[in-house]
Design an enzyme around this catalytic site. Structure first.
Site, PDB file in Angstrom:
ATOM      1  N   HIS A   1       0.869  -1.183   0.000  1.00 51.94           N
ATOM      2  CA  HIS A   1       0.000   0.000   0.000  1.00 51.94           C
ATOM      3  C   HIS A   1       0.897   1.221   0.000  1.00 51.94           C
ATOM      4  O   HIS A   1       1.651   1.448   0.945  1.00 51.94           O
ATOM      5  CB  HIS A   1      -0.919   0.011   1.220  1.00 51.94           C
ATOM      6  CG  HIS A   1      -1.847   1.182   1.245  1.00 51.94           C
ATOM      7  ND1 HIS A   1      -3.138   1.129   0.741  1.00 51.94           N
ATOM      8  CD2 HIS A   1      -1.676   2.462   1.689  1.00 51.94           C
ATOM      9  CE1 HIS A   1      -3.725   2.303   0.889  1.00 51.94           C
ATOM     10  NE2 HIS A   1      -2.850   3.127   1.462  1.00 51.94           N
ATOM     11  N   CYS A   2       0.827   2.004  -1.065  1.00 54.27           N
ATOM     12  CA  CYS A   2       1.701   3.169  -1.212  1.00 54.27           C
ATOM     13  C   CYS A   2       0.997   4.413  -0.685  1.00 54.27           C
ATOM     14  O   CYS A   2      -0.072   4.789  -1.179  1.00 54.27           O
ATOM     15  CB  CYS A   2       2.089   3.350  -2.687  1.00 54.27           C
ATOM     16  SG  CYS A   2       3.198   4.760  -2.963  1.00 54.27           S
ATOM     17  N   VAL A   3       1.600   5.056   0.312  1.00 56.22           N
ATOM     18  CA  VAL A   3       0.980   6.254   0.882  1.00 56.22           C
ATOM     19  C   VAL A   3       1.082   7.437  -0.074  1.00 56.22           C
ATOM     20  O   VAL A   3       0.292   8.380   0.014  1.00 56.22           O
ATOM     21  CB  VAL A   3       1.641   6.608   2.231  1.00 56.22           C
ATOM     22  CG1 VAL A   3       1.387   5.524   3.253  1.00 56.22           C
ATOM     23  CG2 VAL A   3       3.139   6.861   2.061  1.00 56.22           C
TER      24      VAL A   3
END
Length: 410
Positions: free
Chosen positions: A263-265
């Site tokens: 999950h890329c912020v």
């Protein structure tokens, strides 16, 4: 509703003119602060919720709520950069503290498992503001040609296009319509089939599925069976479905994703089977555009020096405020580019070994992977088929729609 009215979190009609009225938690907090008393438990959270609910802007069909995480980058970034341009020591302190603050906020939200638009807004606003400073401060000095501005602009547009594609569906697995259908499919001695990539189903015990469906199982019940090629499939107790190989559940999005990487912020979304290529493209275009912009700016601010030397030694950078601001923005871009370059390097190494970030973390936890290249990559050996085959597999991701079984259609 008029443009300044809205329906608040209690379902009551409210007005922007009353944004500072009737806030009992804030009144109590101020009173306790003046009398040197401690706040009751949960008071700060209630005050923050109230402020977030009332932070709105007028709009045609009623006041629109503003996400609080969008505000700090828009306000603080220009202020910090302009202050840092006043003196070399101020620039050193601010440019050193900014990455620390961002990392602290990342670990804070990651520990609480919260989704936030802070990093996405910081990245997009940084791009826009750096481009604005380049056009306002660097281009008027006459050392940057028209073709170079067009090239930089095209790189920025291509990066934003790739980022827009990366923000789309990463490959979410379809959620069953209801738990009843899941429980019907999970009757004893029935075969549950994968729903995403046409792999053969696995036989699961009815009692185990019943426990998962009824919410008694916590986390993920690893109801998996060995495939002919050693591929496993799992039952996700949260999404109530059988996950195909390499799929994973994202706790921030609350969904299962095919070939979940992480999950890329920075894009506020997962990176999975459908958007991994676009994610790599966005990082690559960002690196090329950022390095090109830094080079053009340093050639303008520090004439007669190579970009690498000028980055560390530029005596005339603080001779005037325009050059100081440009040089400060160059260093800010260099710090961000170094961080994104590290992310891109890890991604390219993982693709070369056909391993995802999720699989690498699980391999480290279970001591089933090998550390290679000084620990930059974790080779699980499960899907590694050689450099060329691994890249061929990555370039073919999402090329064909996943096959769906008859049970999923029903």
């Amino acid at each position: 509703l008029c443009c300044c009215e809205y329906v608040d979190r209690r379902g009551e009609r409210n007005h922007l003119a009353a944004c500072c009225c009737d806030c009992e938690d804030l009144d109590e907090g101020c009173e306790r602060w003046l009398t040197c008393k401690s706040l009751p438990p949960g008071a700060l959270e209630r005050i923050a919720d109230t402020v977030a609910d009332r932070l709105r802007i007028p709009w045609f069909a009623g006041a629109v709520k503003i996400n609080v995480s969008l505000v700090p980058p828009l306000v603080l970034l220009p202020v910090f950069l302009h202050v840092a341009a006043l003196h070399f020591l101020l620039g050193l302190v601010i440019l050193t503290s900014l990455p620390v603050v961002v990392l602290w906020y990342y670990y804070l939200t990651h520990r609480r498992k919260e989704r936030t638009l802070f990093f996405l807004s910081l990245g997009l606003f940084s791009l826009g503001y750096m481009y604005y400073v380049f056009l306002q401060e660097v281009v008027p000095q006459g050392h940057v040609g028209y073709s170079q501005v067009v090239t930089l602009t095209c790189g920025l547009i291509l990066m934003l296009a790739a980022l827009s594609r990366a923000k789309k569906d990463p490959g979410y697995l379809p959620i069953p319509a209801s738990n009843e259908k899941s429980s019907h499919r999970g009757l004893p001695n029935k075969s549950v089939r994968g729903s995403s990539n046409g792999l053969h189903g696995v036989t699961m015990s009815g009692a185990a599925i019943g426990r998962a469906v009824n919410g008694e199982a916590k986390g993920y019940s690893r109801m998996s069976a060995e495939e002919p090629e050693g591929v496993k499939k799992d039952w996700c107790a949260k999404c109530q479905l059988v996950r195909p190989a390499r799929a994973g559940h994202c706790r921030l999005c609350g969904r299962c994703v095919r070939r979940l990487d992480h999950h890329c912020v920075w894009i506020n979304s997962c990176v999975g089977e459908q958007n991994h290529q676009a994610f790599i493209l966005a990082l690559s275009f960002f690196m090329l555009t950022s390095v090109y912009g830094i080079t053009l700016t340093l050639h303008t601010v520090c004439r007669g020096r190579t970009p690498f030397v000028a980055l560390f030694y530029c005596p005339g950078a603080y001779s005037d405020y325009s050059s100081a601001l440009s040089f400060t923005c160059v260093w800010y871009c260099a710090i961000v580019t170094a961080g994104m370059g590290y992310i891109l390097l890890i991604q390219l190494l993982n693709i070369s070994y056909n391993v995802t970030e999720r699989e690498a973390r699980l391999a480290l936890r279970d001591n089933t992977g090998r550390r290679l290249l000084g620990g930059l990559v974790i080779d699980t050996g499960q899907y590694n088929r050689g450099f060329l085959c691994n890249w061929g597999h990555f370039l073919s991701l999402g090329s064909s729609p996943p096959q769906r079984s008859a049970e999923d259609i029903v």
